[in-house]
Design a protein around this motif. Sequence first.
Motif: not given
Ligand code: MN
Length: 304
Positions: A130, A138, A259
């Motif tokens: 990300h 992430d 998350g």
């Molecule tokens: Mn993720």
Amino acid sequence: MNKYIRLSEEVQRAKEEGKPVVALESTIISHGMPYPQNVTTAREVEQIIRDGGAVPATIAILEGEIKIGLSREELEILGRAENTAKASRKDLPYLMATKQNGATTVAATMICAAMADIPVFVTGGIGGVHRGAEYSMDISADLEELAHTNVAVICSGAKSILDLGLTMEYLETKGVPVMGYQTDRLPAFFTQSSEFPVHFRVDDAATAAATLKGKWELGMNGGAVIANPIPKAYAMKEETIAAVIDEAVRETEEQGVTGKEVTPFLLQRINEATGGQSLEANIALVKHNAAVGAEIAATLNQKR
Ligand code: MN
Ligand code: PSU
């Protein structure tokens, strides 16, 4: 097989007859597209695979059981249920133990496909690194799965909700070949290309299948990405989609989304903000990937 896995009749028969099978994920149905287009698309994608001479195996966890190949009713359940869990590698064992439903991500679908000895899997886009991952850490479990599990993923690259450059670096580090299908550049899902070169260009199913066969026969574990650009007629304008994605990413930060919620949140915001145009593009690219995936599965099956 084993007591945790159930093959549909169609998939069971295909395996007995030595026919090529193509795996399909279910998070794209439950979290990637709105109802009812998600269910319609899932059915049409399955039919494209049949028309291409292979057998579709949509994968999900239903009442704690790994299902390889879903009935119309089961697709409907996943498509309608708004509270179906998104199941990645970490989630599978708990969802099974507690007999819940789960829609499998790319990572979880790869795990289940490998258990059922299905080496080819078609989807829209993979997860990745990300934007801002240098702070959030992430990074999708999809990438680690590609590093270890012997399944090839045919997709249209990844959405630029991700940092595509870092995603390519991560895949290189993990030894995952990214092959551009008739392209030199990584497709960016809604657009045909990005600024990032793929590792290899392959122009036909035979080259892709030969690469996979060689890798696995050498005992080199792990998957591969075969990145197939969205058909030109459905590709979105770079500026339009870039602005929408930038705004959606900003909203995740403002709203503190973290998350496993991040990707579904972004997908939904993009669908809302483009008023159906991105959904149309999404459907078109998955169908195109299904046609290419069926051909690769058939070619690989002849070689095995
Ligand atoms: Mn993720
Ligand atoms: N990207 C898309 N559409 C999707 C997904 C990603 O363009 O539907 C889904 C896939 O199931 C993928 C998952 O495996 O999101 C990645 O989620 P995460 O980033 O939480 O690993």
